[in-house]
Design an enzyme around this catalytic site. Structure first.
Site, PDB file in Angstrom:
ATOM      1  NE  ARG A  91      -3.884  -2.061   2.236  1.00  0.00           N
ATOM      2  CZ  ARG A  91      -4.769  -2.295   3.170  1.00  0.00           C
ATOM      3  NH1 ARG A  91      -4.831  -1.517   4.226  1.00  0.00           N
ATOM      4  NH2 ARG A  91      -5.595  -3.302   3.064  1.00  0.00           N
ATOM      5  CB  CYS A  92       4.217   1.733  -0.627  1.00  0.00           C
ATOM      6  SG  CYS A  92       5.604   2.853  -0.829  1.00  0.00           S
TER       7      CYS A  92
END
Length: 168
Positions: free
Chosen positions: A42-43
């Site tokens: 989730r970057c």
């Protein structure tokens, strides 16, 4: 018997646990270049999984080993468990290179692989990893390490990787 990072002469003296719970002895990769990357699903850099997979597909037969080490130390950007991370990587990015269990890359719980590569690579941050998708290219001798920041897209490392592969 694998040694702690402080005593390891090369990366190949260490082990890690893969995301299926199996211990992986890095000695099996001796003589091959290894790309060690701390990853997160989730970057903003998560799309780099695609580039890492491309490097894996392009150079694996010539000897390159890509290893992903999921880490949740930066903004909680890797909240899933090993099964969720594995599924996310396979479904969304076609990842077939090995992934470890979730690890710490900074602080007292730093995984020995990251303690080793950070100590060997040095850099402006010293022994800290700044963010997800910091990359460490380990030479086939297992002791020389080059560090790349998260902003370096995987394909920009291709020439350095090729330089470490056996001549055709």
């Amino acid at each position: 018997m694998p040694q702690p990072a402080a005593q390891a002469a090369t990366l190949f003296d260490l082990t890690f646990t893969d995301n299926h719970g199996q211990e992986v002895d890095l000695a099996q990769y001796a003589g091959r270049p290894v790309l060690v990357v701390n990853t997160a699903s989730r970057c903003g850099f998560t799309p780099q999984y695609d580039g890492l997979q491309e490097l894996h597909e392009r150079f694996a037969e010539q000897g390159l080993v890509v290893l992903g080490f999921p880490c949740d130390q930066f903004g909680g950007q890797e909240p899933g468990d090993d099964e969720q991370i594995d599924e996310f990587c396979r479904v969304n990015h076609g990842v077939t290179f090995p992934l470890s269990t979730k690890v710490e890359v900074n602080g007292p719980g730093t995984h020995p692989v990251f303690r080793f590569v950070k100590d060997r690579a040095g850099g402006a941050l010293g022994t800290r990893v700044k963010w997800n998708f910091t990359k460490f290219l380990v030479s086939p001798d297992g002791s020389t390490v080059k560090r790349y920041p998260p902003t370096t897209v995987p394909e920009r490392m291709a020439d350095d990787i090729q330089g470490l592969l056996p001549s055709a």
